[in-house]
Design an enzyme around this catalytic site. Structure first.
Site, PDB file in Angstrom:
ATOM      1  N   ALA A  99       0.845  -1.197   0.000  1.00  9.62           N
ATOM      2  CA  ALA A  99       0.000   0.000   0.000  1.00  9.62           C
ATOM      3  C   ALA A  99       0.877   1.244   0.000  1.00  9.62           C
ATOM      4  CB  ALA A  99      -0.929   0.005   1.216  1.00  9.62           C
ATOM      5  N   GLU A 155      -1.429 -12.019  -5.279  1.00 11.06           N
ATOM      6  CA  GLU A 155      -2.834 -12.031  -5.673  1.00 11.06           C
ATOM      7  C   GLU A 155      -3.317 -10.592  -5.660  1.00 11.06           C
ATOM      8  OE1 GLU A 155      -1.897 -15.996  -4.158  1.00 11.06           O
ATOM      9  OE2 GLU A 155      -1.886 -14.113  -3.036  1.00 11.06           O
ATOM     10  N   ASN A 209      -9.138  -4.449  -9.305  1.00 10.16           N
ATOM     11  CA  ASN A 209      -8.069  -3.467  -9.086  1.00 10.16           C
ATOM     12  C   ASN A 209      -7.207  -3.341 -10.346  1.00 10.16           C
ATOM     13  OD1 ASN A 209      -6.051  -1.784  -8.175  1.00 10.16           O
ATOM     14  ND2 ASN A 209      -5.793  -2.842  -6.219  1.00 10.16           N
ATOM     15  N   TYR A 220       1.637  -4.041 -12.140  1.00  6.56           N
ATOM     16  CA  TYR A 220       2.260  -5.367 -12.128  1.00  6.56           C
ATOM     17  C   TYR A 220       2.652  -5.801 -13.537  1.00  6.56           C
ATOM     18  CZ  TYR A 220       0.151  -5.422  -7.447  1.00  6.56           C
ATOM     19  OH  TYR A 220      -0.226  -5.108  -6.165  1.00  6.56           O
TER      20      TYR A 220
END
Length: 182
Positions: free
Chosen positions: A105, A138, A143, A150
């Site tokens: 985060a 995961e 999202n 990624y």
């Protein structure tokens, strides 16, 4: 990533199988921000970590879950700091052949500044130093911003975990960055 507020059981691991224990090393990532530094999380950081966690997720991890997660023998972390204040973090497990990212985060005011990318690059660098085969994670299927990041770093979708997030039953996309050829 485990569902917010729920513990996902991982297989029991032989703590002797791990290659390295964390070292307290601060690193600079000048391409992101000249004053961005990383170091392992400490218990004193928990208030700032929880503030970021609560601002980032509808179902945040609790303080006790962070403490429990970081007590796992294979758990590692990077806390991102700017001018001494926490702006992001990543928690992952260093396994015998791979790294599994559990939580990442960035503080809302610091998003889209390269901090999430720098955190992931630090984890990938750790995996390469350990000569591991892959980095896995995961991510919620909804999202898309995280999935774009990624993908930009070379992660590829490997499958779906149906109903993975216990808070709302959302599916998780399993992603991996294969390192053996790198």
């Amino acid at each position: 990533m485990p569902a917010r507020g729920a513990h996902i059981s991982k297989p029991k691991l032989d703590t002797n199988a791990f290659i390295d224990k964390p070292r307290r090393v601060e690193r600079a990532f000048p391409r992101t921000a000249p004053n961005l530094r990383f170091r392992p999380m400490e218990s004193a950081d928990l208030p700032e970590i929880l503030e970021i966690e609560r601002a980032s997720f509808a179902f945040p991890w609790s303080a006790s879950f962070f403490v429990q997660e970081l007590k796992v023998a294979c758990a590692r972390s990077h806390l991102a700091l700017i001018d001494g204040g926490a702006v992001g973090y990543v928690i992952y497990w260093l396994l015998p052949r791979e790294i599994d990212i559990h939580n990442l985060a960035v503080a809302p005011a610091q998003r889209r500044c390269g901090i999430g990318r720098a955190l992931l690059q630090a984890v990938i660098a750790d995996a390469k130093r350990q000569k591991l085969a892959r980095v896995t994670l995961e991510v919620r299927k909804s999202n898309e911003a995280a999935q774009r990041l990624y993908h930009a770093l070379g992660f590829a979708a490997k499958g779906v975990r149906k109903g993975y997030y216990s808070d709302d039953g959302e599916d998780a996309l399993v992603m991996a960055l294969e390192l053996e050829d790198r």
